[in-house]
Design a protein around this motif. Structure first.
Motif, PDB file in Angstrom:
ATOM      1  N   GLY A   1      33.998  37.697  58.667  1.00  0.00           N
ATOM      2  CA  GLY A   1      33.665  36.265  58.675  1.00  0.00           C
ATOM      3  C   GLY A   1      32.372  35.966  57.937  1.00  0.00           C
ATOM      4  N   ARG A   2      31.730  37.039  57.404  1.00  0.00           N
ATOM      5  CA  ARG A   2      30.498  36.864  56.621  1.00  0.00           C
ATOM      6  C   ARG A   2      30.799  37.174  55.160  1.00  0.00           C
ATOM      7  N   THR A   3      30.198  36.384  54.265  1.00  0.00           N
ATOM      8  CA  THR A   3      30.372  36.683  52.843  1.00  0.00           C
ATOM      9  C   THR A   3      29.484  37.871  52.463  1.00  0.00           C
ATOM     10  N   MET A   4      29.795  38.472  51.325  1.00  0.00           N
ATOM     11  CA  MET A   4      28.967  39.566  50.805  1.00  0.00           C
ATOM     12  C   MET A   4      27.531  39.068  50.592  1.00  0.00           C
ATOM     13  N   THR A   5      27.397  37.834  50.108  1.00  0.00           N
ATOM     14  CA  THR A   5      26.068  37.248  49.876  1.00  0.00           C
ATOM     15  C   THR A   5      25.288  37.148  51.184  1.00  0.00           C
ATOM     16  N   GLU A   6      25.972  36.697  52.255  1.00  0.00           N
ATOM     17  CA  GLU A   6      25.316  36.601  53.570  1.00  0.00           C
ATOM     18  C   GLU A   6      24.937  37.992  54.082  1.00  0.00           C
TER      19      GLU A   6
ATOM     20  N   ALA B   1      23.320  40.610  30.389  1.00  0.00           N
ATOM     21  CA  ALA B   1      21.850  40.546  30.422  1.00  0.00           C
ATOM     22  C   ALA B   1      21.389  39.331  31.231  1.00  0.00           C
ATOM     23  N   LYS B   2      22.091  38.225  31.058  1.00  0.00           N
ATOM     24  CA  LYS B   2      21.760  36.994  31.780  1.00  0.00           C
ATOM     25  C   LYS B   2      21.904  37.200  33.294  1.00  0.00           C
ATOM     26  N   ARG B   3      23.010  37.871  33.676  1.00  0.00           N
ATOM     27  CA  ARG B   3      23.241  38.150  35.105  1.00  0.00           C
ATOM     28  C   ARG B   3      22.179  39.096  35.659  1.00  0.00           C
ATOM     29  N   GLN B   4      21.800  40.104  34.855  1.00  0.00           N
ATOM     30  CA  GLN B   4      20.770  41.046  35.292  1.00  0.00           C
ATOM     31  C   GLN B   4      19.441  40.330  35.548  1.00  0.00           C
ATOM     32  N   LEU B   5      19.070  39.430  34.635  1.00  0.00           N
ATOM     33  CA  LEU B   5      17.799  38.710  34.771  1.00  0.00           C
ATOM     34  C   LEU B   5      17.827  37.758  35.966  1.00  0.00           C
ATOM     35  N   THR B   6      18.987  37.137  36.200  1.00  0.00           N
ATOM     36  CA  THR B   6      19.132  36.261  37.365  1.00  0.00           C
ATOM     37  C   THR B   6      18.925  37.074  38.643  1.00  0.00           C
ATOM     38  N   TRP B   7      19.538  38.254  38.701  1.00  0.00           N
ATOM     39  CA  TRP B   7      19.404  39.119  39.875  1.00  0.00           C
ATOM     40  C   TRP B   7      17.935  39.522  40.074  1.00  0.00           C
ATOM     41  N   LEU B   8      17.261  39.888  39.001  1.00  0.00           N
ATOM     42  CA  LEU B   8      15.863  40.318  39.097  1.00  0.00           C
ATOM     43  C   LEU B   8      14.971  39.191  39.604  1.00  0.00           C
TER      44      LEU B   8
ATOM     45  N   ASP C   1      35.954  43.703  37.459  1.00  0.00           N
ATOM     46  CA  ASP C   1      35.391  44.619  38.459  1.00  0.00           C
ATOM     47  C   ASP C   1      36.195  44.462  39.754  1.00  0.00           C
ATOM     48  N   VAL C   2      37.480  44.845  39.668  1.00  0.00           N
ATOM     49  CA  VAL C   2      38.433  44.584  40.746  1.00  0.00           C
ATOM     50  C   VAL C   2      37.989  45.224  42.062  1.00  0.00           C
ATOM     51  N   ARG C   3      37.491  46.461  41.986  1.00  0.00           N
ATOM     52  CA  ARG C   3      37.137  47.178  43.212  1.00  0.00           C
ATOM     53  C   ARG C   3      36.097  46.398  44.027  1.00  0.00           C
ATOM     54  N   ARG C   4      35.068  45.887  43.345  1.00  0.00           N
ATOM     55  CA  ARG C   4      34.009  45.171  44.078  1.00  0.00           C
ATOM     56  C   ARG C   4      34.453  43.767  44.490  1.00  0.00           C
ATOM     57  N   VAL C   5      35.283  43.139  43.665  1.00  0.00           N
ATOM     58  CA  VAL C   5      35.821  41.822  44.041  1.00  0.00           C
ATOM     59  C   VAL C   5      36.665  41.961  45.306  1.00  0.00           C
ATOM     60  N   VAL C   6      37.527  42.988  45.318  1.00  0.00           N
ATOM     61  CA  VAL C   6      38.379  43.246  46.493  1.00  0.00           C
ATOM     62  C   VAL C   6      37.520  43.519  47.724  1.00  0.00           C
TER      63      VAL C   6
ATOM     64  N   LYS D   1      35.689  33.234  44.493  1.00  0.00           N
ATOM     65  CA  LYS D   1      34.842  32.069  44.169  1.00  0.00           C
ATOM     66  C   LYS D   1      34.937  31.000  45.248  1.00  0.00           C
ATOM     67  N   GLU D   2      36.132  30.868  45.831  1.00  0.00           N
ATOM     68  CA  GLU D   2      36.344  29.894  46.922  1.00  0.00           C
ATOM     69  C   GLU D   2      35.489  30.223  48.137  1.00  0.00           C
ATOM     70  N   ILE D   3      35.439  31.528  48.492  1.00  0.00           N
ATOM     71  CA  ILE D   3      34.758  31.905  49.736  1.00  0.00           C
ATOM     72  C   ILE D   3      33.286  32.296  49.521  1.00  0.00           C
ATOM     73  N   ASP D   4      32.976  32.791  48.315  1.00  0.00           N
ATOM     74  CA  ASP D   4      31.621  33.311  48.069  1.00  0.00           C
ATOM     75  C   ASP D   4      31.248  33.102  46.600  1.00  0.00           C
ATOM     76  N   PRO D   5      30.898  31.860  46.230  1.00  0.00           N
ATOM     77  CA  PRO D   5      30.602  31.548  44.821  1.00  0.00           C
ATOM     78  C   PRO D   5      29.507  32.435  44.229  1.00  0.00           C
ATOM     79  N   GLU D   6      28.546  32.808  45.074  1.00  0.00           N
ATOM     80  CA  GLU D   6      27.415  33.611  44.604  1.00  0.00           C
ATOM     81  C   GLU D   6      27.885  34.999  44.143  1.00  0.00           C
ATOM     82  N   SER D   7      28.713  35.648  44.946  1.00  0.00           N
ATOM     83  CA  SER D   7      29.249  36.967  44.562  1.00  0.00           C
ATOM     84  C   SER D   7      30.167  36.840  43.349  1.00  0.00           C
ATOM     85  N   ALA D   8      30.921  35.750  43.287  1.00  0.00           N
ATOM     86  CA  ALA D   8      31.819  35.534  42.143  1.00  0.00           C
ATOM     87  C   ALA D   8      31.020  35.405  40.848  1.00  0.00           C
ATOM     88  N   ARG D   9      29.842  34.785  40.936  1.00  0.00           N
ATOM     89  CA  ARG D   9      28.983  34.675  39.753  1.00  0.00           C
ATOM     90  C   ARG D   9      28.471  36.043  39.336  1.00  0.00           C
TER      91      ARG D   9
END
Length: 312
Positions: free
Chosen positions: A174-179, A273-280, A159-164, A145-153
């Protein structure tokens, strides 16, 4: 040269994606390619709402029941396997219809994602070790969340594997997953895509979710979880961390009542469901179809009109 054409049907959990995909396939000579990160597992049927033979109505479904629950799987592997299914479907003169609610899997196939990003096993081991400590998963998620709030949301602390992986990518590039995902979106994909999203009023969708969870319990979700554990699947495995499974494990271990577990599944499903709709909505490609008071046939007719326009 014209690119192969993919039709995608997305939407929140319990929105009716499968019924629409099957009906569309009947109309256009299609076959379903599942984009659901849990329906890939054999023996996990009830809690993943895997379509029954009756619901499939003779339409071939690909990318379902392809691995055992103890095996690990990744978005890059999904891309390879699903692309092979698409090639096979097209080679037989049929039309691939992607159906599912796992945004990462839909992106993996339909966007040119860079899976050749660097990795560091020592760093990954260090982060995984942190997750094993008391409140470690939460600490790891807070780090992300500190480095990439968007991915943390987007990612659940379980989901440890994807967080890691998201933390690892940032530390190494030096790039976030979101970037990184934003860069991927700028590249041209392998397919022309017509993308639909089924849209319900929030309160109606939540009611559908609650009823589906009740139906899962009636259909033997608790027995399914019990059987998986008895067959040697670890309660800490990635598959068992899935929504609907981890809550039942807690109840079976006596950490909560079964009724509390069911309430947690309903709440977790609404949040998902809320996260899915946000992504869509952020995806930009999805055409939302308001499906309340429309039959499956009505929905499919709307889709067919758009598909025809896209192909001209």
């Amino acid at each position: 040269m014209q690119k192969p054409h993919l039709i995608v049907i997305g939407g929140a959990t319990a929105s009716g994606k499968t019924a629409a995909a099957v009906r569309l396939c009947e109309e256009i000579g299609g076959e379903v390619v599942s984009c659901d990160s849990m329906q890939i597992y054999r023996g996990m049927d009830v809690g993943t709402a895997k379509p029954t033979p009756e619901e499939r109505r003779g339409i071939p479904h690909h990318m379902i029941d392809i691995i055992d629950p103890g095996e690990s799987y990744s978005a890059s592997r999904f891309k390879e396997d699903a692309a092979a299914c698409v090639r096979d479907i097209l080679s037989r003169g049929k039309r691939p219809v992607l159906c599912g609610g796992t945004g990462l899997y839909i992106d993996a196939l339909t966007r040119p994602m860079d899976f050749a990003l660097p990795s560091d096993s020592a760093l990954r081991d260090e982060l995984n070790a942190l997750s094993q400590r008391e409140n470690g998963k939460e600490a790891l998620h807070a780090m992300l969340k500190e480095i990439d709030p968007e991915s943390a949301r987007r990612l659940h602390p379980n989901d440890v594997r994807r967080v890691v992986r998201a933390i690892e990518i940032y530390r190494l590039t030096g790039r976030t997953m979101t970037e990184q995902m934003a860069l991927d979106r700028q590249r041209e994909g392998d397919y022309d895509v017509t993308f639909f999203a089924l849209n319900w009023p929030r309160d109606v969708l939540y009611d559908r979710i609650d009823r589906r969870v009740d139906q899962m319990m009636t259909c033997g979700l608790a027995d399914e979880v019990k059987r998986l554990l008895e067959n040697g699947l670890s309660a800490d495995s990635t598959a068992m961390q899935a929504l609907g499974y981890k809550e039942i494990v807690m109840a079976l271990e006596g950490k909560c009542d079964m009724s509390e577990a069911v309430d947690e599944i309903k709440l977790g499903s609404r949040h998902y469901a809320k996260r899915q709709l946000t992504w869509l909505r952020r995806d930009g490609r999805a055409r939302f179809i308001d499906v309340q008071n429309r039959t499956t046939d009505d929905i499919v007719q709307i889709m067919m009109g758009d598909i025809e326009n896209d192909n001209h």
